[in-house]
Motif scaffolding. Structure first.
Motif, PDB file in Angstrom:
ATOM      1  N   HIS A 254      37.168  32.230  26.932  1.00 17.79           N
ATOM      2  CA  HIS A 254      37.310  33.645  27.289  1.00 17.79           C
ATOM      3  C   HIS A 254      36.586  33.879  28.615  1.00 17.79           C
ATOM      4  O   HIS A 254      35.363  33.742  28.691  1.00 17.79           O
ATOM      5  CB  HIS A 254      36.724  34.534  26.192  1.00 17.79           C
ATOM      6  CG  HIS A 254      36.724  35.988  26.550  1.00 17.79           C
ATOM      7  ND1 HIS A 254      35.584  36.622  27.009  1.00 17.79           N
ATOM      8  CD2 HIS A 254      37.714  36.902  26.566  1.00 17.79           C
ATOM      9  CE1 HIS A 254      35.891  37.892  27.270  1.00 17.79           C
ATOM     10  NE2 HIS A 254      37.168  38.089  27.018  1.00 17.79           N
ATOM     11  N   TYR A 255      37.348  34.156  29.657  1.00 15.53           N
ATOM     12  CA  TYR A 255      36.775  34.407  30.990  1.00 15.53           C
ATOM     13  C   TYR A 255      36.542  35.901  31.183  1.00 15.53           C
ATOM     14  O   TYR A 255      37.203  36.728  30.559  1.00 15.53           O
ATOM     15  CB  TYR A 255      37.733  33.932  32.080  1.00 15.53           C
ATOM     16  CG  TYR A 255      37.922  32.437  32.115  1.00 15.53           C
ATOM     17  CD1 TYR A 255      37.095  31.636  32.891  1.00 15.53           C
ATOM     18  CD2 TYR A 255      38.935  31.835  31.380  1.00 15.53           C
ATOM     19  CE1 TYR A 255      37.263  30.265  32.931  1.00 15.53           C
ATOM     20  CE2 TYR A 255      39.122  30.456  31.412  1.00 15.53           C
ATOM     21  CZ  TYR A 255      38.289  29.682  32.190  1.00 15.53           C
ATOM     22  OH  TYR A 255      38.451  28.333  32.227  1.00 15.53           O
ATOM     23  N   LEU A 256      35.636  36.246  32.092  1.00 14.46           N
ATOM     24  CA  LEU A 256      35.459  37.649  32.445  1.00 14.46           C
ATOM     25  C   LEU A 256      36.635  38.067  33.325  1.00 14.46           C
ATOM     26  O   LEU A 256      37.121  37.265  34.129  1.00 14.46           O
ATOM     27  CB  LEU A 256      34.157  37.863  33.226  1.00 14.46           C
ATOM     28  CG  LEU A 256      32.835  37.465  32.570  1.00 14.46           C
ATOM     29  CD1 LEU A 256      31.666  38.008  33.382  1.00 14.46           C
ATOM     30  CD2 LEU A 256      32.738  37.985  31.150  1.00 14.46           C
ATOM     31  N   SER A 257      37.076  39.300  33.182  1.00 13.43           N
ATOM     32  CA  SER A 257      38.140  39.793  34.058  1.00 13.43           C
ATOM     33  C   SER A 257      37.553  40.075  35.434  1.00 13.43           C
ATOM     34  O   SER A 257      36.330  40.184  35.589  1.00 13.43           O
ATOM     35  CB  SER A 257      38.744  41.079  33.483  1.00 13.43           C
ATOM     36  OG  SER A 257      37.822  42.141  33.644  1.00 13.43           O
ATOM     37  N   LEU A 258      38.420  40.207  36.409  1.00 11.70           N
ATOM     38  CA  LEU A 258      37.955  40.472  37.765  1.00 11.70           C
ATOM     39  C   LEU A 258      37.149  41.775  37.825  1.00 11.70           C
ATOM     40  O   LEU A 258      36.117  41.853  38.485  1.00 11.70           O
ATOM     41  CB  LEU A 258      39.166  40.540  38.707  1.00 11.70           C
ATOM     42  CG  LEU A 258      38.836  40.392  40.184  1.00 11.70           C
ATOM     43  CD1 LEU A 258      38.182  39.051  40.464  1.00 11.70           C
ATOM     44  CD2 LEU A 258      40.095  40.536  41.021  1.00 11.70           C
ATOM     45  N   LEU A 259      37.613  42.780  37.094  1.00 13.96           N
ATOM     46  CA  LEU A 259      36.923  44.074  37.084  1.00 13.96           C
ATOM     47  C   LEU A 259      35.539  43.938  36.446  1.00 13.96           C
ATOM     48  O   LEU A 259      34.554  44.499  36.939  1.00 13.96           O
ATOM     49  CB  LEU A 259      37.767  45.107  36.320  1.00 13.96           C
ATOM     50  CG  LEU A 259      37.220  46.534  36.342  1.00 13.96           C
ATOM     51  CD1 LEU A 259      37.189  47.083  37.759  1.00 13.96           C
ATOM     52  CD2 LEU A 259      38.050  47.445  35.445  1.00 13.96           C
TER      53      LEU A 259
END
Ligand SMILES: [Zn+2]
Length: 368
Positions: free
Chosen positions: A340-345
């Motif tokens: 699970h990656y962090l979103s750009l926002l």
């Protein structure tokens, strides 16, 4: 029953001692993480925000109301006070809480799993993972509240893409839980993700600037490496220290990846979110072959690890440390096949928030 003045003072002192112990064994780093203890049904004491563990004094420890998070102090309590309050609300038996960004538990919390099924001392255990939300947000406190409630017999929880929160009847129980989580999560990373990586900084060629002159730690630093240092200092006048990290995790990423999306809040905050790894030594235009940008504090070089930069030695070391953790997680996610990656926002918000508060704190410290 309210605590006497002496009891309150010794509770504050105890929080400081536990914080330093956790710092010494490496479960707490920099100003990340926080420690709290319940003083009555409706209040707890917690470490302040943005102060290094070495510098803590009893008057900096703040009493916070569990129900409305109000406090009376010139020191601001940890920005993660709502997460602590959520635990105290659900678990009336809990008297002590430790929140850390400990390496292996944090890495296990980037795989996108709802729980980690692993073992500790030959016994099978389940470690719940609370869903991700931005640090300091009300949503994060709600996620922790719900997870603690659902797993009411568990004293340790992983916070997705962030860290861990461990608690108990006293500081010993909470500390035991934090250490147990670290061992159990390392077992999981080795067994399930085939990722057996020691965390740390494996120093290559470091340098710093002294009155405008580049000083190399190793006198026979190769010309090829000196060119990289020179290029970084030229394009980043704010940089005064470069720490070259060649740890196994960082080296592996420098060989295999082309782009590193943040898997951790602290990575997005301290290193940045547009971290690219060059696919060759010469780059498209044959000149600017390294990804040197104002808001990216790690410069990867193909098959040569990463150059971690800062305006002082402490900052550069923190970058090297957080980068290594991020790279262990990256390897685990690759080998596990999902994460699970962090979103750009989310990265952007983390980075902007950190820059604003951290530069404000640094300014205050300078004025003192
Ligand atoms: Zn945290």
């Amino acid at each position: 029953m309210a605590l006497t003045k002496e009891e309150l003072q010794s509770a504050k002192q105890h929080i400081i001692e536990v914080s330093r112990e956790l710092y010494d064994i490496g479960l707490l780093v920099r100003t990340w993480g926080n420690v709290s203890c319940r003083i009555d049904e409706d209040h707890f004491l917690i470490t302040p925000t943005g102060i290094r563990y070495q510098d803590l004094t009893p008057e900096m420890i703040v009493a916070v109301d569990i129900n409305d998070l109000s406090y009376e102090s010139s020191f601001a309590p940890s920005s993660e006070k709502a997460v602590h309050a959520a635990c105290y609300k659900v678990r009336k038996d809990v008297k002590f809480i430790i929140h850390t960004h400990q390496v292996y538990a944090s890495c296990a919390g980037t795989l996108g799993l709802k729980k980690i099924v692993t073992y500790f001392d030959d016994a099978d255990i389940i470690i719940p993972v609370a869903p991700y939300a931005l640090p300091g947000s009300a949503k994060l406190a709600t996620n922790i509240y719900n997870t603690v409630k659902k797993y009411s017999d568990t004293n340790g929880i992983i916070m997705s893409n962030h860290g861990a929160i461990c608690f108990g009847k006293n500081s010993r129980e909470a500390m035991y839980e934090a250490e147990k989580l670290e061992v159990a999560c390392n077992n999981f990373l080795i067994d399930v993700c085939k990722t057996d990586m020691h965390h740390g900084v494996e120093v290559g060629f470091n340098s710093h600037k002294e009155e405008g002159v580049i000083v190399y730690d190793i006198s026979d630093t190769p010309e090829r490496v000196k060119m990289i240092h020179e290029e970084i200092y030229r394009r980043r006048p704010d940089v005064k220290y470069i720490i070259h990290n060649k740890s196994e995790a960082v080296m592996t990423v420098s060989r295999r990846a082309s782009h590193m999306r943040p898997l951790f809040d602290d990575f997005a905050q301290l290193i940045g979110y547009n971290v690219k790894i060059p696919s060759n030594e010469y780059g498209k235009d044959g000149q600017n072959f390294h990804n040197i940008k104002r808001n990216v504090n790690a410069v990867f070089v193909l098959n040569d690890g990463a150059y971690c930069v800062g305006s002082n030695e402490d900052d550069a070391l923190a970058v090297a440390d957080v980068l290594d953790k991020g790279c262990i997680a990256y390897n685990a996610v690759m080998r596990h096949g999902e994460g699970h990656y962090l979103s750009l926002l989310e990265c952007y918000r983390n980075n902007r928030y950190y820059r604003k508060t951290y530069s404000k704190l640094a300014e205050l410290a300078e004025k003192e």
